[in-house]
Motif scaffolding. Structure first.
Motif, PDB file in Angstrom:
ATOM      1  N   PHE A 149      21.183  -3.475 -25.773  1.00  0.00           N
ATOM      2  CA  PHE A 149      21.949  -4.064 -24.676  1.00  0.00           C
ATOM      3  C   PHE A 149      23.456  -3.929 -24.906  1.00  0.00           C
ATOM      4  CE2 PHE A 149      24.236  -8.079 -23.715  1.00  0.00           C
ATOM      5  CZ  PHE A 149      24.381  -7.901 -22.348  1.00  0.00           C
ATOM      6  N   LEU A 150      23.890  -4.074 -26.150  1.00  0.00           N
ATOM      7  CA  LEU A 150      25.323  -4.051 -26.454  1.00  0.00           C
ATOM      8  C   LEU A 150      25.888  -2.639 -26.605  1.00  0.00           C
ATOM      9  CD1 LEU A 150      25.523  -6.947 -29.086  1.00  0.00           C
ATOM     10  CD2 LEU A 150      26.188  -7.042 -26.686  1.00  0.00           C
ATOM     11  N   GLN A 151      25.030  -1.654 -26.764  1.00  0.00           N
ATOM     12  CA  GLN A 151      25.497  -0.301 -27.010  1.00  0.00           C
ATOM     13  C   GLN A 151      26.426   0.218 -25.915  1.00  0.00           C
ATOM     14  OE1 GLN A 151      24.789   1.223 -29.872  1.00  0.00           O
ATOM     15  NE2 GLN A 151      26.094   2.961 -29.361  1.00  0.00           N
ATOM     16  N   PRO A 152      26.073   0.062 -24.618  1.00  0.00           N
ATOM     17  CA  PRO A 152      26.977   0.558 -23.565  1.00  0.00           C
ATOM     18  C   PRO A 152      28.353  -0.113 -23.600  1.00  0.00           C
ATOM     19  CG  PRO A 152      24.805   0.100 -22.660  1.00  0.00           C
ATOM     20  CD  PRO A 152      24.821  -0.456 -24.041  1.00  0.00           C
ATOM     21  N   PHE A 153      28.398  -1.382 -23.920  1.00  0.00           N
ATOM     22  CA  PHE A 153      29.690  -2.073 -23.999  1.00  0.00           C
ATOM     23  C   PHE A 153      30.537  -1.504 -25.145  1.00  0.00           C
ATOM     24  CE2 PHE A 153      26.907  -5.095 -21.875  1.00  0.00           C
ATOM     25  CZ  PHE A 153      27.712  -5.574 -20.843  1.00  0.00           C
ATOM     26  N   ALA A 154      29.887  -1.210 -26.253  1.00  0.00           N
ATOM     27  CA  ALA A 154      30.619  -0.664 -27.387  1.00  0.00           C
ATOM     28  C   ALA A 154      31.175   0.720 -27.078  1.00  0.00           C
ATOM     29  CB  ALA A 154      29.703  -0.598 -28.610  1.00  0.00           C
ATOM     30  N   GLU A 155      30.401   1.552 -26.350  1.00  0.00           N
ATOM     31  CA  GLU A 155      30.843   2.909 -26.043  1.00  0.00           C
ATOM     32  C   GLU A 155      31.969   2.925 -25.023  1.00  0.00           C
ATOM     33  OE1 GLU A 155      27.306   4.829 -24.760  1.00  0.00           O
ATOM     34  OE2 GLU A 155      26.474   5.055 -26.802  1.00  0.00           O
ATOM     35  N   SER A 156      31.932   2.000 -24.070  1.00  0.00           N
ATOM     36  CA  SER A 156      32.948   1.967 -23.019  1.00  0.00           C
ATOM     37  C   SER A 156      34.165   1.132 -23.406  1.00  0.00           C
ATOM     38  CB  SER A 156      32.351   1.426 -21.722  1.00  0.00           C
ATOM     39  OG  SER A 156      31.919   0.080 -21.897  1.00  0.00           O
ATOM     40  N   GLY A 157      34.069   0.301 -24.450  1.00  0.00           N
ATOM     41  CA  GLY A 157      35.167  -0.570 -24.845  1.00  0.00           C
ATOM     42  C   GLY A 157      35.289  -1.793 -23.976  1.00  0.00           C
ATOM     43  N   GLN A 158      34.312  -2.047 -23.121  1.00  0.00           N
ATOM     44  CA  GLN A 158      34.346  -3.213 -22.234  1.00  0.00           C
ATOM     45  C   GLN A 158      33.934  -4.469 -22.992  1.00  0.00           C
ATOM     46  OE1 GLN A 158      31.791  -2.768 -18.854  1.00  0.00           O
ATOM     47  NE2 GLN A 158      32.194  -4.836 -18.056  1.00  0.00           N
ATOM     48  N   ALA A 159      34.622  -5.556 -22.705  1.00  0.00           N
ATOM     49  CA  ALA A 159      34.302  -6.826 -23.360  1.00  0.00           C
ATOM     50  C   ALA A 159      33.009  -7.390 -22.800  1.00  0.00           C
ATOM     51  CB  ALA A 159      35.435  -7.831 -23.165  1.00  0.00           C
ATOM     52  N   VAL A 160      32.237  -8.015 -23.654  1.00  0.00           N
ATOM     53  CA  VAL A 160      30.987  -8.649 -23.241  1.00  0.00           C
ATOM     54  C   VAL A 160      31.289 -10.079 -22.817  1.00  0.00           C
ATOM     55  CG1 VAL A 160      28.647  -9.251 -23.941  1.00  0.00           C
ATOM     56  CG2 VAL A 160      29.755  -7.240 -24.923  1.00  0.00           C
ATOM     57  N   GLY A 161      31.031 -10.374 -21.562  1.00  0.00           N
ATOM     58  CA  GLY A 161      31.310 -11.700 -21.043  1.00  0.00           C
ATOM     59  C   GLY A 161      30.132 -12.636 -21.171  1.00  0.00           C
ATOM     60  N   ALA A 162      30.399 -13.925 -20.946  1.00  0.00           N
ATOM     61  CA  ALA A 162      29.342 -14.929 -21.039  1.00  0.00           C
ATOM     62  C   ALA A 162      28.266 -14.703 -19.997  1.00  0.00           C
ATOM     63  CB  ALA A 162      29.948 -16.329 -20.889  1.00  0.00           C
ATOM     64  N   GLU A 163      28.664 -14.254 -18.809  1.00  0.00           N
ATOM     65  CA  GLU A 163      27.685 -14.008 -17.745  1.00  0.00           C
ATOM     66  C   GLU A 163      26.760 -12.851 -18.112  1.00  0.00           C
ATOM     67  OE1 GLU A 163      27.020 -15.772 -15.133  1.00  0.00           O
ATOM     68  OE2 GLU A 163      28.584 -17.243 -15.640  1.00  0.00           O
ATOM     69  N   ASP A 164      27.299 -11.833 -18.787  1.00  0.00           N
ATOM     70  CA  ASP A 164      26.463 -10.712 -19.209  1.00  0.00           C
ATOM     71  C   ASP A 164      25.389 -11.178 -20.191  1.00  0.00           C
ATOM     72  OD1 ASP A 164      28.022  -8.914 -17.703  1.00  0.00           O
ATOM     73  OD2 ASP A 164      29.482  -8.766 -19.329  1.00  0.00           O
ATOM     74  N   ILE A 165      25.795 -12.006 -21.127  1.00  0.00           N
ATOM     75  CA  ILE A 165      24.833 -12.518 -22.108  1.00  0.00           C
ATOM     76  C   ILE A 165      23.784 -13.391 -21.433  1.00  0.00           C
ATOM     77  CG2 ILE A 165      24.581 -13.932 -24.184  1.00  0.00           C
ATOM     78  CD1 ILE A 165      25.967 -11.334 -24.757  1.00  0.00           C
ATOM     79  N   LYS A 166      24.241 -14.257 -20.545  1.00  0.00           N
ATOM     80  CA  LYS A 166      23.323 -15.164 -19.862  1.00  0.00           C
ATOM     81  C   LYS A 166      22.304 -14.387 -19.037  1.00  0.00           C
ATOM     82  CE  LYS A 166      23.260 -19.111 -16.688  1.00  0.00           C
ATOM     83  NZ  LYS A 166      24.088 -20.009 -15.852  1.00  0.00           N
ATOM     84  N   ALA A 167      22.765 -13.394 -18.313  1.00  0.00           N
ATOM     85  CA  ALA A 167      21.860 -12.606 -17.473  1.00  0.00           C
ATOM     86  C   ALA A 167      20.857 -11.835 -18.320  1.00  0.00           C
ATOM     87  CB  ALA A 167      22.679 -11.653 -16.610  1.00  0.00           C
ATOM     88  N   TYR A 168      21.314 -11.318 -19.452  1.00  0.00           N
ATOM     89  CA  TYR A 168      20.410 -10.533 -20.293  1.00  0.00           C
ATOM     90  C   TYR A 168      19.289 -11.398 -20.854  1.00  0.00           C
ATOM     91  CZ  TYR A 168      18.649  -7.827 -24.214  1.00  0.00           C
ATOM     92  OH  TYR A 168      17.817  -7.172 -25.084  1.00  0.00           O
TER      93      TYR A 168
END
Length: 538
Positions: free
Chosen positions: A485-504
């Motif tokens: 789940f976190l791999q795309p965020f790491a590749e794009s440099g986008q910060a992982v938000g609380a809503e992303d974690i909650k939805a996952y």
């Protein structure tokens, strides 16, 4: 064009805000470990045992103002209580506490009739059941003594203590008498109140001194190597009022209340091991400096046993015209009165110079080589060291004691009974300290200590082998899913938000909305059938 740029600015600001609000798992673990390390530093001792079964001890005490709210008026009746270090955390951790520091001969009051039954001790064994806690309504220790500190009032001024607004240093009296005996009961004192000038008057004096210092010429004060004006040594002790000894000059002190309750000790003021008396009076600076200058002896005089008189002479020389004048001619019974203002010498600083320290060191060495029988222990009244000491000055004063003061009390047959009543004067007291927390070592932690990671590993070690293996497999399975789940965020440099974690995690748990989304995706959008799948390992 401007709308597009504004939108880009807003989006970048939102992204920055999300980045500031988010953190990596490594950062979170590091911050958690840092917080736990700070907590262990603030509370370094284990707190899983109450000291009540150990009986009367000199120990750190706390007064709980939540369980025993003090009355508004100091004259109103009040039932004080003190609890030990462990109970202050385990039983009163969420209450308003006042730290009283070390008090002698005290048994913890937690779980006794001095505290309400709604605040029982959770650390002691109930004698009726043999089970650990809750214990309440037991009889308190019969030898406990209390003073105003248990009401959160301190010093001779009886001021309420506020740790957030209090400035300056307070000093604890050695405590030779309780409040009922005319003493203070190991109270904490403001330096200004020891002198009797009051805190408000002292603040006015400090302000005036600062104003005069600013108005004085810079040439009046020598500059250091960097061109800075002023005496750093005096600035370091600027919070102490004039006439109060510097902290490095004494080990402890006895307030004027406890001195008056034990008048026999007054005579030791200014003798070996004791500083000159610090009188409780508004004209203290003049009188204290005069006494200090007149009563100080040279190294040779101390070696020869010459004792100072209060009129500026010693018992080894005659008074001369150049000696410090006194009011003995006009004082009744030959007592020394206050010195005449016109003859007041230049003030003598109580802070010792470097050369004075050298002389004092050699003096201490010479004194330590003397047989103890010369100064400390005698067997007959004829050889009483106490009788050779001069009479103390009149009026109330506090006594400041040097590190070796215990070596210089007279212990003859006449004097020893008074000394024996105060064991703290005979030998240094030992204070009880709970065992240190083991910082996460297995089996050595107190309740609630150790890092979360260490506590989790300790719990895992106590789990059945089959269940432990299953738990590790589930953890590894979840770790792989989260990593994906976190791999795309790491590749794009986008910060992982609380809503992303909650939805996952909603999707992982199979919540209603995520189930519908999964069903739509699995059936090509037909929505027919139940396509919910049970997750492996749960």
């Amino acid at each position: 064009m401007s709308d597009g740029r504004d939108r880009e600015v807003v989006d970048s600001r939102l992204l920055c805000a999300e980045s500031h609000d988010s953190q990596t798992a490594s950062d979170f673990i590091d911050s958690q470990l840092q917080l736990e390390a700070e907590a262990r530093e603030a509370l370094p001792y284990a707190f899983d045992h109450c000291t009540q079964p150990l009986g009367s001890l000199r120990q750190n005490l706390y007064s709980c103002l939540t369980c025993n709210p003090p009355p508004r008026s100091p004259s109103d009746p009040y039932t004080p209580a003190g609890v030990c270090y462990s109970c202050s955390i385990a039983c009163h951790g969420e209450h308003e506490l006042v730290e009283l520091f070390n008090r002698r001969n005290f048994t913890c009051d937690c779980g006794t009739t001095r505290l309400p039954p709604t605040s029982p001790c959770t650390l002691r064994l109930d004698p009726a059941t043999g089970v650990k806690g809750p214990v309440h309504s037991q009889p308190p220790g019969p030898g406990n003594t209390y003073n105003q500190n248990f009401r959160n009032r301190f010093c001779g001024c009886g001021e309420l203590y506020n740790a957030h607004t209090e400035k300056g240093t307070m000093f604890q009296c050695l405590g030779l008498a309780g409040e009922g005996e005319g003493g203070c009961g190991e109270d904490w004192w403001h330096p200004e109140c020891v002198l009797g000038i009051g805190r408000a008057a002292s603040q006015v004096t400090k302000t005036e001194d600062q104003s005069e210092a600013k108005q004085s010429s810079p040439n009046d004060t020598p500059a250091d190597g960097n061109g800075n004006q002023g005496d750093d040594h005096e600035e370091e002790h600027s919070d102490l009022p004039h006439g109060f000894p510097q902290e490095d000059d004494f080990e402890t002190f006895i307030c004027y209340k406890c001195v008056d309750a034990n008048p026999w000790i007054r005579r030791y003021a200014g003798s070996t091991g004791f500083l000159p008396p610090v009188l409780k009076t508004t004209d203290l600076p003049k009188r204290a400096d005069r006494y200090h200058a007149a009563g100080e002896r040279t190294e040779e005089e101390i070696k020869d046993g010459v004792l100072p008189f209060r009129n500026g002479t010693s018992n080894g020389e005659e008074s001369s015209g150049a000696s410090v004048p006194t009011a003995s001619d006009s004082a009744p019974n030959g007592q020394v009165g206050s010195p005449q203002p016109e003859a007041t010498p230049a003030p003598t600083s109580l802070k010792r110079k470097a050369e004075d320290d050298t002389d004092t060191a050699s003096l201490a060495s010479a004194t330590s080589k003397k047989p103890k029988a010369d100064t400390t222990t005698t067997t007959t009244t004829k050889d009483c060291y106490y009788e050779t000491l001069p009479e103390p000055p009149p009026g109330p004063f506090s006594l400041f004691l040097k590190e070796d003061f215990r070596d210089h009390f007279c212990r003859c047959a006449k004097c020893y009974p008074d000394l024996r009543k105060q064991p703290q004067l005979l030998e240094e007291e030992e204070s009880y300290e709970p065992p240190l927390s083991a910082n996460g070592d297995e089996g050595g932690n107190s309740v609630g200590t150790g890092s979360l990671l260490d506590r989790g590993e300790a719990a895992l070690n106590n789990v059945d082998r089959v269940r432990a293996i299953e738990g590790v497999m589930v953890y590894n399975h979840l770790k792989d899913k989260v990593k994906t789940f976190l791999q795309p965020f790491a590749e794009s440099g986008q910060a992982v938000g609380a809503e992303d974690i909650k939805a996952y995690f909603e999707k992982l748990r199979g919540d209603e909305q995520a189930i519908k989304a999964a069903a739509m995706a699995g059936s090509g959008g037909s929505g027919d059938g139940d396509n919910r799948r049970e997750q492996s390992g749960y």
